[in-house]
Motif scaffolding. Structure first.
Motif, PDB file in Angstrom:
ATOM      1  N   THR A   2      39.567  35.487  45.561  1.00  0.00           N
ATOM      2  CA  THR A   2      40.563  35.475  44.501  1.00  0.00           C
ATOM      3  C   THR A   2      40.923  36.894  44.120  1.00  0.00           C
ATOM      4  O   THR A   2      40.184  37.843  44.417  1.00  0.00           O
ATOM      5  CB  THR A   2      40.020  34.740  43.265  1.00  0.00           C
ATOM      6  OG1 THR A   2      38.934  35.494  42.733  1.00  0.00           O
ATOM      7  CG2 THR A   2      39.560  33.336  43.610  1.00  0.00           C
ATOM      8  N   ASP A   4      40.632  38.369  41.413  1.00  0.00           N
ATOM      9  CA  ASP A   4      39.633  39.018  40.574  1.00  0.00           C
ATOM     10  C   ASP A   4      38.347  39.334  41.332  1.00  0.00           C
ATOM     11  O   ASP A   4      37.407  39.887  40.762  1.00  0.00           O
ATOM     12  CB  ASP A   4      39.305  38.131  39.371  1.00  0.00           C
ATOM     13  CG  ASP A   4      40.405  38.165  38.335  1.00  0.00           C
ATOM     14  OD1 ASP A   4      41.033  37.118  38.133  1.00  0.00           O
ATOM     15  OD2 ASP A   4      40.649  39.241  37.784  1.00  0.00           O
ATOM     16  N   THR A  70      42.681  40.438  36.526  1.00  0.00           N
ATOM     17  CA  THR A  70      43.697  39.764  35.707  1.00  0.00           C
ATOM     18  C   THR A  70      43.974  40.482  34.391  1.00  0.00           C
ATOM     19  O   THR A  70      45.138  40.761  34.083  1.00  0.00           O
ATOM     20  CB  THR A  70      43.305  38.303  35.456  1.00  0.00           C
ATOM     21  OG1 THR A  70      43.268  37.605  36.706  1.00  0.00           O
ATOM     22  CG2 THR A  70      44.321  37.619  34.546  1.00  0.00           C
ATOM     23  N   GLY A 145      40.523  35.735  35.755  1.00  0.00           N
ATOM     24  CA  GLY A 145      41.443  34.612  35.668  1.00  0.00           C
ATOM     25  C   GLY A 145      42.194  34.511  34.352  1.00  0.00           C
ATOM     26  O   GLY A 145      41.977  35.262  33.406  1.00  0.00           O
ATOM     27  N   MET A 146      43.110  33.527  34.323  1.00  0.00           N
ATOM     28  CA  MET A 146      43.920  33.277  33.135  1.00  0.00           C
ATOM     29  C   MET A 146      43.186  32.328  32.205  1.00  0.00           C
ATOM     30  O   MET A 146      43.303  31.099  32.289  1.00  0.00           O
ATOM     31  CB  MET A 146      45.276  32.705  33.529  1.00  0.00           C
ATOM     32  CG  MET A 146      46.214  33.710  34.161  1.00  0.00           C
ATOM     33  SD  MET A 146      46.626  35.106  33.060  1.00  0.00           S
ATOM     34  CE  MET A 146      47.491  34.268  31.735  1.00  0.00           C
TER      35      MET A 146
END
Length: 285
Positions: A2, A4, A70, A145-146
């Motif tokens: 990912t 991140d 992020t 992440g969000m």
């Protein structure tokens, strides 16, 4: 893998090193602003340089921060766009306009001393460093992440930057009409707050409080909304702006003060007959 989880290719910098880096950049920007002011006799450029310094700080701190990708990307984009828009807005007003009344008063008080203006510009560089502390907190956030906090930060940012942009455009449109010279803007957001641009500017700083949630330096993010409120309410914002408005618009602005909330938007006061106090002054006034 990912976003991140990508390898960290940025320099390993401590918060102190980051602050010193921002200080060096801000000092260079302010030196250039001071030279421009000396040539054009318009100290309003300091506000554009401050906003430019904040834009550069957001990007540099996002690049050098040790946190997850992020929050760092969000910092670079949101902080950079907010400050860049503000810098461009102020620059458009300053480059061909007259010096703001606040700075004319300061110039008169200092008898035009360029040495004092140099110290003033240098102090603004220090303010860039101080107001960049929330950025350092976000750039150190290890949470990937969000997250709900990240979404909240984006939402607060979007609402506040949109509100500040609308307020700026409404005021610019009002000032562009020669018939409004010497009158007080009561259009749109300016009907419910005497300083809607300041209100949304203050609100915007809560974006970084949300984006810093989970960071070991999260407490630094609170410097933004707390310091900005103090500056706007009691130090360099509203007091100077309203003093200049009273000098230029007199009784019309006093009436505006009596009927319109100072910062937080709310309905204007009404007279006994139930009509809002927003009388348009006659040309003689």
């Amino acid at each position: 893998m990912t976003p991140d989880m990508t390898p960290d290719m940025t320099p390993d910098m401590t918060p102190i090193m980051q602050a010193l880096m921002v200080a060096a950049v801000a000092a260079l920007l302010m030196a250039g602003g001071w030279l421009w002011q000396r040539r054009h006799h318009n100290a309003g450029i300091v506000d554009a340089m401050w906003a430019s310094g904040m834009a550069v700080a957001a990007v540099l701190l996002a690049w050098t921060g040790p946190g997850a990708a992020t929050p760092r990307v969000l910092l670079a984009v949101l902080g950079g766009v907010w400050a860049g828009r503000l810098a461009l807005h102020i620059w458009k007003r300053v480059r061909h306009g007259e010096e703001d009344g606040r700075y004319r008063a300061l110039r008169a008080h200092w008898n035009g001393s360029q040495g004092k203006f140099a110290l003033f510009f240098l102090a603004q560089a220090g303010l860039v460093v101080f107001m960049s502390l929330p950025f350092i907190a976000v750039a150190a956030n290890p949470v990937p992440g969000m997250t709900p906090w990240a979404w909240l930060g984006v939402l607060v940012w979007a609402v506040s930057v949109a509100g500040e942009t609308v307020a700026d455009r409404q005021l610019d449109a009002f000032r562009a009409d020669p018939a409004n010279r010497g009158r007080t803007c009561r259009a749109g957001l300016w009907r419910v707050s005497r300083h809607p641009n300041y209100f949304f500017e203050w609100l915007h700083w809560f974006s970084y409080v949300a984006l810093a949630a989970g960071s070991g330096l999260a407490w630094l993010a609170w410097v933004g909304p707390i310091a900005m409120y103090l500056f706007l309410r009691w130090i360099s914002g509203i007091p100077y702006t309203e003093a200049q408005a009273l000098r230029s618009r007199g009784e019309d602005y006093r009436q505006y003060q009596r009927t319109t909330p100072m910062l937080f938007p709310w309905f204007p006061k009404r007279d006994c007959a139930g009509s809002p106090h927003h009388r348009t002054p006659t040309p003689e006034e």
